[in-house]
Design a protein around this motif. Structure first.
Motif, PDB file in Angstrom:
ATOM      1  N   GLY A  54      11.067  -9.782   3.849  1.00  0.00           N
ATOM      2  CA  GLY A  54      10.359  -8.525   4.072  1.00  0.00           C
ATOM      3  C   GLY A  54      10.613  -7.564   2.932  1.00  0.00           C
ATOM      4  N   GLY A  55      10.983  -6.330   3.276  1.00  0.00           N
ATOM      5  CA  GLY A  55      11.326  -5.345   2.249  1.00  0.00           C
ATOM      6  C   GLY A  55      12.772  -5.407   1.823  1.00  0.00           C
ATOM      7  N   GLY A  56      13.561  -6.249   2.452  1.00  0.00           N
ATOM      8  CA  GLY A  56      14.960  -6.413   2.075  1.00  0.00           C
ATOM      9  C   GLY A  56      15.918  -5.481   2.787  1.00  0.00           C
ATOM     10  N   VAL A  57      15.432  -4.647   3.726  1.00  0.00           N
ATOM     11  CA  VAL A  57      16.288  -3.661   4.384  1.00  0.00           C
ATOM     12  C   VAL A  57      17.275  -4.331   5.336  1.00  0.00           C
ATOM     13  CG1 VAL A  57      16.324  -1.642   5.908  1.00  0.00           C
ATOM     14  CG2 VAL A  57      14.551  -1.865   4.150  1.00  0.00           C
ATOM     15  N   THR A  58      16.823  -5.323   6.087  1.00  0.00           N
ATOM     16  CA  THR A  58      17.728  -6.025   7.011  1.00  0.00           C
ATOM     17  C   THR A  58      18.854  -6.717   6.250  1.00  0.00           C
ATOM     18  OG1 THR A  58      15.953  -6.378   8.623  1.00  0.00           O
ATOM     19  CG2 THR A  58      17.869  -7.822   8.769  1.00  0.00           C
ATOM     20  N   ALA A  59      18.500  -7.394   5.160  1.00  0.00           N
ATOM     21  CA  ALA A  59      19.533  -8.025   4.336  1.00  0.00           C
ATOM     22  C   ALA A  59      20.477  -6.977   3.753  1.00  0.00           C
ATOM     23  CB  ALA A  59      18.881  -8.834   3.223  1.00  0.00           C
ATOM     24  N   GLY A  60      19.940  -5.814   3.417  1.00  0.00           N
ATOM     25  CA  GLY A  60      20.785  -4.735   2.922  1.00  0.00           C
ATOM     26  C   GLY A  60      21.753  -4.240   3.979  1.00  0.00           C
ATOM     27  N   GLY A  61      21.294  -4.195   5.254  1.00  0.00           N
ATOM     28  CA  GLY A  61      22.173  -3.793   6.339  1.00  0.00           C
ATOM     29  C   GLY A  61      23.318  -4.774   6.535  1.00  0.00           C
ATOM     30  N   VAL A  62      23.041  -6.065   6.323  1.00  0.00           N
ATOM     31  CA  VAL A  62      24.096  -7.078   6.429  1.00  0.00           C
ATOM     32  C   VAL A  62      25.089  -6.938   5.285  1.00  0.00           C
ATOM     33  CG1 VAL A  62      24.577  -9.548   6.397  1.00  0.00           C
ATOM     34  CG2 VAL A  62      22.586  -8.685   7.648  1.00  0.00           C
ATOM     35  N   SER A  63      24.593  -6.804   4.065  1.00  0.00           N
ATOM     36  CA  SER A  63      25.460  -6.770   2.886  1.00  0.00           C
ATOM     37  C   SER A  63      26.264  -5.484   2.783  1.00  0.00           C
ATOM     38  CB  SER A  63      24.618  -6.965   1.623  1.00  0.00           C
ATOM     39  OG  SER A  63      23.683  -5.911   1.470  1.00  0.00           O
ATOM     40  N   ALA A  64      25.940  -4.462   3.586  1.00  0.00           N
ATOM     41  CA  ALA A  64      26.681  -3.203   3.533  1.00  0.00           C
ATOM     42  C   ALA A  64      28.099  -3.339   4.072  1.00  0.00           C
ATOM     43  CB  ALA A  64      25.941  -2.128   4.324  1.00  0.00           C
ATOM     44  N   PHE A  65      28.409  -4.457   4.728  1.00  0.00           N
ATOM     45  CA  PHE A  65      29.724  -4.658   5.333  1.00  0.00           C
ATOM     46  C   PHE A  65      30.669  -5.394   4.382  1.00  0.00           C
ATOM     47  CE2 PHE A  65      27.383  -3.341   8.906  1.00  0.00           C
ATOM     48  CZ  PHE A  65      28.274  -2.954   9.901  1.00  0.00           C
ATOM     49  N   GLY A  66      30.785  -4.933   3.182  1.00  0.00           N
ATOM     50  CA  GLY A  66      31.765  -5.480   2.255  1.00  0.00           C
ATOM     51  C   GLY A  66      31.340  -6.794   1.650  1.00  0.00           C
ATOM     52  N   HIS A  89       0.839  -1.198   0.000  1.00  0.00           N
ATOM     53  CA  HIS A  89       0.000   0.000   0.000  1.00  0.00           C
ATOM     54  C   HIS A  89       0.872   1.245   0.000  1.00  0.00           C
ATOM     55  CE1 HIS A  89      -3.946  -1.886   1.676  1.00  0.00           C
ATOM     56  NE2 HIS A  89      -3.338  -2.693   0.845  1.00  0.00           N
ATOM     57  N   GLU A  90       0.261   2.351  -0.416  1.00  0.00           N
ATOM     58  CA  GLU A  90       0.950   3.646  -0.392  1.00  0.00           C
ATOM     59  C   GLU A  90       0.105   4.647   0.381  1.00  0.00           C
ATOM     60  OE1 GLU A  90       3.480   5.430  -3.780  1.00  0.00           O
ATOM     61  OE2 GLU A  90       1.516   6.422  -3.964  1.00  0.00           O
ATOM     62  N   ARG A  91       0.745   5.370   1.289  1.00  0.00           N
ATOM     63  CA  ARG A  91       0.057   6.394   2.060  1.00  0.00           C
ATOM     64  C   ARG A  91       0.091   7.729   1.321  1.00  0.00           C
ATOM     65  NH1 ARG A  91       2.511   5.037   8.099  1.00  0.00           N
ATOM     66  NH2 ARG A  91       1.059   3.307   8.585  1.00  0.00           N
ATOM     67  N   ARG A  92      -0.653   8.688   1.861  1.00  0.00           N
ATOM     68  CA  ARG A  92      -0.722  10.002   1.215  1.00  0.00           C
ATOM     69  C   ARG A  92       0.625  10.709   1.201  1.00  0.00           C
ATOM     70  NH1 ARG A  92      -5.662   9.979   4.253  1.00  0.00           N
ATOM     71  NH2 ARG A  92      -7.488   9.947   2.888  1.00  0.00           N
ATOM     72  N   ASP A  93       1.481  10.416   2.175  1.00  0.00           N
ATOM     73  CA  ASP A  93       2.803  11.050   2.213  1.00  0.00           C
ATOM     74  C   ASP A  93       3.810  10.375   1.292  1.00  0.00           C
ATOM     75  OD1 ASP A  93       3.265   8.680   3.513  1.00  0.00           O
ATOM     76  OD2 ASP A  93       3.852   9.556   5.425  1.00  0.00           O
ATOM     77  N   GLY A  94       3.391   9.358   0.529  1.00  0.00           N
ATOM     78  CA  GLY A  94       4.270   8.684  -0.408  1.00  0.00           C
ATOM     79  C   GLY A  94       4.972   7.466   0.153  1.00  0.00           C
ATOM     80  N   SER A  95       4.870   7.208   1.449  1.00  0.00           N
ATOM     81  CA  SER A  95       5.511   6.032   2.033  1.00  0.00           C
ATOM     82  C   SER A  95       4.758   4.766   1.644  1.00  0.00           C
ATOM     83  CB  SER A  95       5.577   6.155   3.557  1.00  0.00           C
ATOM     84  OG  SER A  95       4.273   6.236   4.112  1.00  0.00           O
ATOM     85  N   ARG A  96       5.502   3.667   1.560  1.00  0.00           N
ATOM     86  CA  ARG A  96       4.928   2.386   1.160  1.00  0.00           C
ATOM     87  C   ARG A  96       4.994   1.403   2.318  1.00  0.00           C
ATOM     88  NH1 ARG A  96       8.244   4.166  -2.579  1.00  0.00           N
ATOM     89  NH2 ARG A  96       9.916   2.714  -1.965  1.00  0.00           N
ATOM     90  N   LEU A  97       4.012   0.502   2.367  1.00  0.00           N
ATOM     91  CA  LEU A  97       3.963  -0.514   3.414  1.00  0.00           C
ATOM     92  C   LEU A  97       3.639  -1.860   2.799  1.00  0.00           C
ATOM     93  CD1 LEU A  97       2.216   2.224   4.583  1.00  0.00           C
ATOM     94  CD2 LEU A  97       2.673   0.980   6.688  1.00  0.00           C
ATOM     95  N   MET A  98       4.214  -2.918   3.360  1.00  0.00           N
ATOM     96  CA  MET A  98       3.904  -4.288   2.950  1.00  0.00           C
ATOM     97  C   MET A  98       3.144  -4.970   4.079  1.00  0.00           C
ATOM     98  SD  MET A  98       6.418  -7.559   2.172  1.00  0.00           S
ATOM     99  CE  MET A  98       7.087  -6.930   0.640  1.00  0.00           C
ATOM    100  N   TYR A  99       2.028  -5.630   3.724  1.00  0.00           N
ATOM    101  CA  TYR A  99       1.224  -6.360   4.699  1.00  0.00           C
ATOM    102  C   TYR A  99       1.209  -7.842   4.329  1.00  0.00           C
ATOM    103  CZ  TYR A  99      -0.641  -1.782   6.039  1.00  0.00           C
ATOM    104  OH  TYR A  99      -0.772  -0.484   6.460  1.00  0.00           O
ATOM    105  N   LEU A 100       1.365  -8.693   5.329  1.00  0.00           N
ATOM    106  CA  LEU A 100       1.200 -10.137   5.177  1.00  0.00           C
ATOM    107  C   LEU A 100      -0.041 -10.550   5.952  1.00  0.00           C
ATOM    108  CD1 LEU A 100       4.151  -9.872   4.204  1.00  0.00           C
ATOM    109  CD2 LEU A 100       4.638 -12.019   5.375  1.00  0.00           C
ATOM    110  N   ASP A 101      -1.070 -11.012   5.225  1.00  0.00           N
ATOM    111  CA  ASP A 101      -2.353 -11.348   5.839  1.00  0.00           C
ATOM    112  C   ASP A 101      -2.879 -10.199   6.684  1.00  0.00           C
ATOM    113  OD1 ASP A 101      -2.602 -13.840   4.686  1.00  0.00           O
ATOM    114  OD2 ASP A 101      -1.614 -14.879   6.329  1.00  0.00           O
ATOM    115  N   GLY A 102      -2.670  -8.979   6.195  1.00  0.00           N
ATOM    116  CA  GLY A 102      -3.183  -7.801   6.874  1.00  0.00           C
ATOM    117  C   GLY A 102      -2.317  -7.266   7.996  1.00  0.00           C
TER     118      GLY A 102
END
Length: 353
Positions: A318-330, A268-281
């Motif tokens: 999820g959105g891949g942010v946690t995996a991105g935080g891991v991969s940022a270390f070289g 979903h997208e909110r009015r401020d442009g942010s996006r959210l992912m829902y799993l079973d609501g």
């Protein structure tokens, strides 16, 4: 007409009807439970109430028809009426469910003896499930009576017949639960799956109608039933996920949605442009800065603390942010385990984070 005078073909049609009924009943439970978790919190209480509603409806329906068993009724025609009514009521179950929030609010005072968490669970389960299961329970004893009765003067084999009847019904039910969970919902979605299952109930009613009535009556009743069914499919059956999420998260615009064997994922997208992912609501990922920072910290903190982090395993994409935080270390080996392919597809909406 007495059920003892039924032909072999009529008896077999009754057995076919209750094989279809067994298949559909378990399939409907899968569809209902998948949709109801969007309206209710996925808790032990919610599942218990849903299952109790199914069992109570079947038991109550059978109890109601038991008082009629001594009457001289054309049971074959009554079975036709029950199956045709079942198709319509099952088709309308998602419409009833979409109105459950308003009904729960209106009945809050009457349900004051229940906690505020249990009230919407009870109302939603009763509206979506109870009407259909009542008719399923009502029809089952009729089917048993028609299948097991034998004409006078012919040795009875009711025990064997009952065993065959129950075995076919249960085997079809097992098949229905598998097909609904792994084929219908993932490939057709909940709404179209419901339409297919209700159409099977309609077909079962038409099968008995053909063997119990004249051609003219059969064509007239079948034509009218199919017309009503088609009209309801177009006008009454809502998209259950759109209705549920619009109620739970007003003001958000659906961007993408997919239903899988394990879960339903929507972005979903909110009015401020942010996006959210829902799993079973339930919220799973977000593009808002505070959530992104928190998820990135989950991945980067253990990498910073570990003395020699060579490999890492991330459970849940999820959105891949946690995996991105891991991969940022070289150049580290990062593996991600995600059970739902729909989550993988939905994560592309968060690729810029």
């Amino acid at each position: 007409r007495s059920e003892a005078a039924l032909s072999v073909g009529a008896r077999r049609s009754v057995l076919a009807v209750f094989m279809i009924s067994g298949f559909v009943s378990l399939s409907l439970e899968v569809v209902w439970f998948r949709v109801l978790v969007l309206y209710l919190e996925s808790t032990t209480y919610a599942f218990t109430i849903m299952l109790a509603t199914v069992l109570a409806g079947i038991a109550l329906g059978s109890y109601l028809v038991a008082s009629l068993m001594r009457l001289r009724i054309d049971w074959l025609k009554l079975l036709v009426a029950a199956e045709l009514a079942l198709s319509v009521v099952a088709l309308a179950s998602l419409y009833f469910l979409s109105k459950s929030a308003g009904v729960a609010d209106s009945a809050r005072d009457a349900l004051g003896f229940l906690s505020s968490d249990l009230q919407p669970m009870l109302v939603a389960s009763a509206l979506a499930i109870l009407p259909t299961t009542l008719l399923l329970g009502f029809a089952f004893p009729i089917g048993v009576r028609l299948w097991t009765a034998t004409p006078r003067g012919i040795p009875g084999d009711s025990g064997r017949r009952i065993g065959v009847f129950y075995a076919c019904n249960v085997a079809a039910g097992i098949a229905g639960s598998v097909v609904a969970g792994f084929v219908l919902v993932p490939y057709l979605g909940a709404r179209r799956s419901l339409v297919v299952l209700a159409a099977l109930l309609l077909a079962s009613g038409v099968i008995v109608l053909v063997v119990s009535s004249s051609l003219r009556v059969s064509l007239a009743v079948a034509g009218a039933s199919i017309g009503v069914f088609a009209l309801m499919t177009v006008t009454v059956v809502p998209n259950p996920y759109s209705a549920a999420l619009a109620h739970r998260y007003p003001g958000e615009r659906p961007v993408w949605q997919d239903e899988g064997a394990q879960t339903t994922v929507s972005v979903h997208e909110r009015r401020d442009g942010s996006r959210l992912m829902y799993l079973d609501g339930l919220p799973q990922a977000s593009s808002t800065p505070d959530v992104v920072q928190g998820h990135r910290l989950i991945g980067s903190l253990p990498m910073a603390v570990h003395p020699r982090p060579d490999r890492a395993l991330v459970i849940g994409l999820g959105g891949g942010v946690t995996a991105g935080g891991v991969s940022a270390f070289g150049n580290r080996g990062v593996e991600i385990v995600e059970l739902s392919s729909e989550v993988v597809s939905g994560s592309r909406f968060f690729a810029d984070l």
